[in-house]
Design a protein around this motif. Sequence first.
Motif, PDB file in Angstrom:
ATOM      1  N   SER A 135       0.816  -1.221   0.000  1.00 36.94           N
ATOM      2  CA  SER A 135       0.000   0.000   0.000  1.00 36.94           C
ATOM      3  C   SER A 135       0.848   1.269   0.000  1.00 36.94           C
ATOM      4  O   SER A 135       0.303   2.358  -0.142  1.00 36.94           O
ATOM      5  CB  SER A 135      -0.940   0.001   1.195  1.00 36.94           C
ATOM      6  OG  SER A 135      -0.179  -0.050   2.381  1.00 36.94           O
ATOM      7  N   ASP A 136       2.162   1.152   0.133  1.00 40.67           N
ATOM      8  CA  ASP A 136       2.967   2.377   0.037  1.00 40.67           C
ATOM      9  C   ASP A 136       3.406   2.678  -1.402  1.00 40.67           C
ATOM     10  O   ASP A 136       4.162   3.625  -1.635  1.00 40.67           O
ATOM     11  CB  ASP A 136       4.174   2.336   0.989  1.00 40.67           C
ATOM     12  CG  ASP A 136       5.181   1.264   0.637  1.00 40.67           C
ATOM     13  OD1 ASP A 136       4.816   0.303  -0.099  1.00 40.67           O
ATOM     14  OD2 ASP A 136       6.331   1.361   1.077  1.00 40.67           O
ATOM     15  N   PRO A 167     -10.211   6.327  -4.451  1.00 43.04           N
ATOM     16  CA  PRO A 167      -9.787   6.122  -3.061  1.00 43.04           C
ATOM     17  C   PRO A 167      -8.273   6.073  -2.871  1.00 43.04           C
ATOM     18  O   PRO A 167      -7.787   6.373  -1.788  1.00 43.04           O
ATOM     19  CB  PRO A 167     -10.397   4.755  -2.701  1.00 43.04           C
ATOM     20  CG  PRO A 167     -11.529   4.559  -3.654  1.00 43.04           C
ATOM     21  CD  PRO A 167     -11.078   5.236  -4.927  1.00 43.04           C
ATOM     22  N   TYR A 168      -7.518   5.671  -3.888  1.00 47.17           N
ATOM     23  CA  TYR A 168      -6.100   5.402  -3.627  1.00 47.17           C
ATOM     24  C   TYR A 168      -5.127   6.038  -4.618  1.00 47.17           C
ATOM     25  O   TYR A 168      -3.913   6.034  -4.371  1.00 47.17           O
ATOM     26  CB  TYR A 168      -5.856   3.887  -3.597  1.00 47.17           C
ATOM     27  CG  TYR A 168      -6.141   3.202  -4.913  1.00 47.17           C
ATOM     28  CD1 TYR A 168      -5.150   3.099  -5.873  1.00 47.17           C
ATOM     29  CD2 TYR A 168      -7.397   2.683  -5.214  1.00 47.17           C
ATOM     30  CE1 TYR A 168      -5.400   2.500  -7.090  1.00 47.17           C
ATOM     31  CE2 TYR A 168      -7.661   2.073  -6.425  1.00 47.17           C
ATOM     32  CZ  TYR A 168      -6.657   1.985  -7.357  1.00 47.17           C
ATOM     33  OH  TYR A 168      -6.912   1.401  -8.563  1.00 47.17           O
ATOM     34  N   ILE A 169      -5.597   6.566  -5.747  1.00 46.88           N
ATOM     35  CA  ILE A 169      -4.640   7.016  -6.772  1.00 46.88           C
ATOM     36  C   ILE A 169      -3.787   8.168  -6.229  1.00 46.88           C
ATOM     37  O   ILE A 169      -4.296   9.071  -5.562  1.00 46.88           O
ATOM     38  CB  ILE A 169      -5.395   7.421  -8.069  1.00 46.88           C
ATOM     39  CG1 ILE A 169      -4.441   7.513  -9.255  1.00 46.88           C
ATOM     40  CG2 ILE A 169      -6.180   8.727  -7.898  1.00 46.88           C
ATOM     41  CD1 ILE A 169      -3.987   6.180  -9.780  1.00 46.88           C
ATOM     42  N   ALA A 170      -2.472   8.128  -6.482  1.00 44.44           N
ATOM     43  CA  ALA A 170      -1.591   9.204  -5.991  1.00 44.44           C
ATOM     44  C   ALA A 170      -1.674  10.423  -6.892  1.00 44.44           C
ATOM     45  O   ALA A 170      -1.702  11.555  -6.412  1.00 44.44           O
ATOM     46  CB  ALA A 170      -0.148   8.708  -5.902  1.00 44.44           C
ATOM     47  N   ARG A 198     -10.632  13.414   0.250  1.00 47.13           N
ATOM     48  CA  ARG A 198      -9.217  13.636  -0.037  1.00 47.13           C
ATOM     49  C   ARG A 198      -9.045  14.619  -1.177  1.00 47.13           C
ATOM     50  O   ARG A 198     -10.020  15.041  -1.786  1.00 47.13           O
ATOM     51  CB  ARG A 198      -8.514  12.302  -0.351  1.00 47.13           C
ATOM     52  CG  ARG A 198      -9.075  11.566  -1.557  1.00 47.13           C
ATOM     53  CD  ARG A 198      -8.372  10.220  -1.734  1.00 47.13           C
ATOM     54  NE  ARG A 198      -6.945  10.411  -1.953  1.00 47.13           N
ATOM     55  CZ  ARG A 198      -6.272  10.005  -3.036  1.00 47.13           C
ATOM     56  NH1 ARG A 198      -6.871   9.350  -4.001  1.00 47.13           N
ATOM     57  NH2 ARG A 198      -4.974  10.238  -3.154  1.00 47.13           N
ATOM     58  N   THR A 199      -7.804  14.994  -1.400  1.00 47.10           N
ATOM     59  CA  THR A 199      -7.460  15.812  -2.555  1.00 47.10           C
ATOM     60  C   THR A 199      -6.679  14.931  -3.507  1.00 47.10           C
ATOM     61  O   THR A 199      -5.796  14.188  -3.077  1.00 47.10           O
ATOM     62  CB  THR A 199      -6.585  17.000  -2.125  1.00 47.10           C
ATOM     63  OG1 THR A 199      -7.317  17.759  -1.167  1.00 47.10           O
ATOM     64  CG2 THR A 199      -6.244  17.886  -3.292  1.00 47.10           C
TER      65      THR A 199
END
Length: 223
Positions: free
Chosen positions: A61-62, A81-84, A107-108
């Motif tokens: 997950s990192d 939910p997770y895209i950087a 989130r942003t």
Amino acid sequence: MHDIKENYHKIADSLPPDVQLVAISKYHPCQHIMAAYQEGQRHFGESHQQELTKKASQLPSDIQWHFIGHLQTNKVKNIAPYIAIIESVDSIRLMREIDKQAARNNRTIKILLQLHIAQETTKYGFTLDECRQMLSSGEWRQMKHIQICGLMTMATNVSDEQQIRREFNTAAQFFNEIKTTYFPHDPNFSQRSWGMSHDYHIALQCQTTNIRIGTKIFGERIY
Ligand SMILES: *Cc1c(COP(=O)(O)O)cnc(C)c1O
């Protein structure tokens, strides 16, 4: 796997410290991604939502996932939910949807604006004028859940290095124009994503900050 390790270090260890290597892992299996991960790589890029979602669920997950392909608005909710960072943003419609889905996830989401500079009709992206018009409309200023972090582009797929260099320099110059006009006091607007396996050596001379390398790390893709 041995090849991946060697290929990876050949590139990663030769880069200036201010250039981010994004390992483009589309069409390559999770084991190959893990080979680069074990050498310290954390930024990976994918171009298909389903493939990305499957890999992200199976891998550490990192990992910082970069989306680099054409993204349909109805697929945004699956990666929100997770895209950087979404590097391939090419319309105000897509920006609205990313903003909406980011808000839903509290989130942003970072984005890059993809420019169409290449002389190929198949490539997506804003033309320079479309990008200017979109920014001058100002609607993006109300989108509190996206952060515009810079620009992405692909050069025309040719062997003429002069043409590739001209295109990257056009992008670099345009970055300065947009930075000065819209983001002079925003340190987040700082990313210039250009350069792939065959042309990153040119991009490094044209102010790139993010190179996106697939083949030179993982080998040829099998479609
Ligand atoms: C596939 C892809 C890359 C990586 O291409 P290579 O030639 O394998 O390095 C980079 N950027 C984008 C947008 C891609 O789709």
